[in-house]
Motif scaffolding. Sequence first.
Motif, short mmCIF file in Angstrom:
data_model
loop_
_atom_site.label_atom_id
_atom_site.label_comp_id
_atom_site.label_asym_id
_atom_site.label_seq_id
_atom_site.Cartn_x
_atom_site.Cartn_y
_atom_site.Cartn_z
N ALA A 61 -8.72 6.71 -4.73
CA ALA A 61 -7.26 6.71 -4.60
C ALA A 61 -6.89 5.81 -3.44
O ALA A 61 -7.61 5.76 -2.44
N VAL A 62 -5.77 5.11 -3.56
CA VAL A 62 -5.41 4.18 -2.49
C VAL A 62 -5.25 4.92 -1.16
O VAL A 62 -5.60 4.39 -0.10
N THR A 63 -4.79 6.15 -1.20
CA THR A 63 -4.62 6.91 0.05
C THR A 63 -5.99 7.26 0.66
O THR A 63 -6.08 7.51 1.85
N ASP A 64 -7.03 7.31 -0.18
CA ASP A 64 -8.38 7.62 0.35
C ASP A 64 -9.15 6.37 0.74
O ASP A 64 -10.26 6.47 1.26
N LEU A 65 -8.57 5.20 0.46
CA LEU A 65 -9.25 3.96 0.84
C LEU A 65 -9.33 3.84 2.36
O LEU A 65 -10.28 3.30 2.92
N PRO A 71 -1.15 4.26 4.73
CA PRO A 71 0.05 4.67 3.99
C PRO A 71 0.07 6.18 3.92
O PRO A 71 -0.93 6.79 3.53
N TRP A 72 1.18 6.77 4.31
CA TRP A 72 1.21 8.22 4.55
C TRP A 72 1.91 8.94 3.41
O TRP A 72 3.13 8.92 3.30
N ARG A 73 1.12 9.58 2.56
CA ARG A 73 1.72 10.37 1.48
C ARG A 73 2.22 11.68 2.08
O ARG A 73 1.43 12.44 2.69
N ALA A 74 3.51 11.94 1.91
CA ALA A 74 4.16 13.07 2.58
C ALA A 74 4.02 14.34 1.73
O ALA A 74 4.99 14.82 1.13
N ALA A 75 2.82 14.88 1.70
CA ALA A 75 2.52 16.02 0.81
C ALA A 75 3.31 17.27 1.17
O ALA A 75 3.77 18.01 0.28
N ALA A 76 3.49 17.54 2.45
CA ALA A 76 4.23 18.74 2.86
C ALA A 76 5.68 18.63 2.39
O ALA A 76 6.26 19.60 1.86
N ALA A 122 0.82 -1.22 0.00
CA ALA A 122 0.00 0.00 0.00
C ALA A 122 0.86 1.27 0.00
O ALA A 122 0.47 2.28 -0.58
N VAL A 123 2.02 1.20 0.63
CA VAL A 123 2.89 2.38 0.70
C VAL A 123 3.44 2.69 -0.71
O VAL A 123 3.43 3.84 -1.17
N ALA A 124 3.88 1.63 -1.40
CA ALA A 124 4.35 1.83 -2.77
C ALA A 124 3.22 2.33 -3.67
O ALA A 124 3.40 3.25 -4.48
N LEU A 125 2.03 1.75 -3.51
CA LEU A 125 0.89 2.18 -4.35
C LEU A 125 0.54 3.64 -4.08
O LEU A 125 0.14 4.37 -4.99
N ILE A 146 14.71 19.73 -8.66
CA ILE A 146 13.82 18.57 -8.55
C ILE A 146 12.55 18.85 -9.35
O ILE A 146 11.86 19.85 -9.11
N THR A 147 12.25 17.95 -10.28
CA THR A 147 11.05 18.12 -11.10
C THR A 147 9.94 17.13 -10.73
O THR A 147 8.78 17.35 -11.06
N THR A 148 10.31 16.02 -10.09
CA THR A 148 9.31 15.09 -9.55
C THR A 148 9.78 14.63 -8.18
O THR A 148 10.94 14.20 -8.04
N ALA A 149 8.91 14.73 -7.20
CA ALA A 149 9.24 14.20 -5.87
C ALA A 149 7.98 13.55 -5.32
O ALA A 149 6.97 14.21 -5.12
N ARG A 150 8.03 12.24 -5.16
CA ARG A 150 6.91 11.51 -4.53
C ARG A 150 7.49 10.79 -3.31
O ARG A 150 8.53 10.14 -3.41
N LEU A 151 6.75 10.89 -2.23
CA LEU A 151 7.23 10.30 -0.98
C LEU A 151 6.05 9.73 -0.22
O LEU A 151 5.08 10.45 0.04
N ALA A 152 6.11 8.44 0.11
CA ALA A 152 5.08 7.85 0.97
C ALA A 152 5.80 7.09 2.08
O ALA A 152 6.86 6.50 1.85
N LEU A 153 5.19 7.12 3.27
CA LEU A 153 5.83 6.52 4.45
C LEU A 153 4.98 5.36 4.97
O LEU A 153 3.74 5.46 4.99
N GLY A 154 5.65 4.32 5.42
CA GLY A 154 4.96 3.20 6.07
C GLY A 154 5.50 3.01 7.48
O GLY A 154 6.57 3.52 7.83
N GLY A 155 4.74 2.31 8.31
CA GLY A 155 5.18 2.01 9.67
C GLY A 155 5.04 3.17 10.63
O GLY A 155 5.40 3.05 11.80
N VAL A 156 4.51 4.29 10.18
CA VAL A 156 4.45 5.47 11.04
C VAL A 156 3.04 6.00 11.24
O VAL A 156 2.83 6.92 12.03
N ALA A 157 2.06 5.44 10.52
CA ALA A 157 0.71 6.03 10.55
C ALA A 157 -0.34 4.93 10.35
O ALA A 157 -0.03 3.84 9.85
N PRO A 158 -1.60 5.22 10.66
CA PRO A 158 -2.66 4.23 10.49
C PRO A 158 -2.99 3.94 9.03
O PRO A 158 -3.82 3.08 8.75
#
Length: 330
Positions: free
Chosen positions: A188-192, A268-273, A166-169, A254-266
């Motif tokens: 969206a998987v983050t909204d699931l 998959p945490w997309r790190a938008a900030a 889920a974190v990769a997705l 940087i022209t593309t930056a995607r970051l999602a975190l696992g193990g830290v939140a209820p």
Amino acid sequence: MRPFEYERATDVAHAVTLVAERPNARFLGGGTNLVDLVRRGVETPDSLVDVTGLPLAAVEEIAGGGLRVGAVVTNADLAHHPLVRTHYPLLSQAVLAGASGQLRAMATVGGNLLQRTRCPYFTDLTTACNKREPGSGCAAREGFTRYAAVLGASEHCVAVHPSDMAVALAALDARVELTSSTGVREVAVTDLYRLPGETPRIETVLSPGELITAVVLPAPPAGRSRYRKVRDRASYAFALVSVAAVLAVEDGRITTARLALGGVAPKPWRAAAAESLLFGAEPTAEAFAAAIDAELADAKPLPGNEFKLDLTRRTVVAVLRRLHDEGATA
Ligand SMILES: Cc1cc2nc3c(=O)[nH]c(=O)nc-3n(C[C@H](O)[C@H](O)[C@H](O)COP(=O)(O)OP(=O)(O)OC[C@H]3O[C@@H](n4cnc5c(N)ncnc54)[C@H](O)[C@@H]3O)c2cc1C
Ligand code: SF4
């Protein structure tokens, strides 16, 4: 273990109808999580509807350059699929970082996304757990917190979502196709997933009886990608922290930056900030650190898991530095 009925669904409409007709029925994928929970008495379904025979076991290319992954594709088949390995290496790495070879051969995509938390109190019927028994309390808050959340949790539940896939997705902007007796929709998987708030028992936006039928991946993002999982053992262990990252740099920015975190939140945490600070910045270690610090500004660690902040920071910086260095030498 309580007795339950077992039925193997023959088509999607049949599966959805069977579960809709039976209020205490569950879909059964590979059973690698659900059967354990039934054995322990955490889940007490009257009926299991096996979905592994449904015609949802294909990985197909779709218009626009993406992929449609059927919900009963096994984790092993997904990770080793040539199109996934070539175009979504991040996803392949994440799936292979989870469980064991035997489990991945059984586990399905839909089941992986909906596996339950590994909070030890959730499966210990002798302890208080708002997720298992609403209103009973949360033993984890003052108990073993090493694996608990630092982002997005509430006073009612601090459990993390365990799925690596889920974190990769989340980093890949994947969407989940849901089918019910009233039709098909995509989220969206983050909204699931829902944050626990006051109702940790309600973990997703799924309606009762709604079936995951596919995961839809958009065309692969530009740049290099990587999944890194930090855990207590090198294999067969859930993440303390995991990072799914995509980075592209052009003309020193940087022209593309995607970051999602696992193990830290209820969820998959997309790190938008962090992503918004990275976009347009120079790809330096200082910029990477400032970005993840901004993401963690609202983190609320518990006594015993404060280490996750530094671990997350170091892991994110290391992954982004490596992606940048690989790009510079390619
Ligand atoms: C020892 C061990 C170590 C593990 N380590 C990891 C790890 O490091 N990382 C990781 O990500 N996972 C790990 N796992 C979890 C494993 O990946 C999951 O058990 C597995 O992915 C669940 O898939 P399944 O098909 O067996 O689901 P099931 O157990 O069949 O079902 C899980 C849940 O999903 C629901 N469900 C299943 N399919 C659908 C569908 N299509 N639509 C709607 N609902 C559905 C079921 O009703 C149930 O609630 C580990 C498991 C074990 C036992
Ligand atoms: S963290 Fe959540 S799952 Fe764990 S004991 Fe508390 S309420 Fe239950």
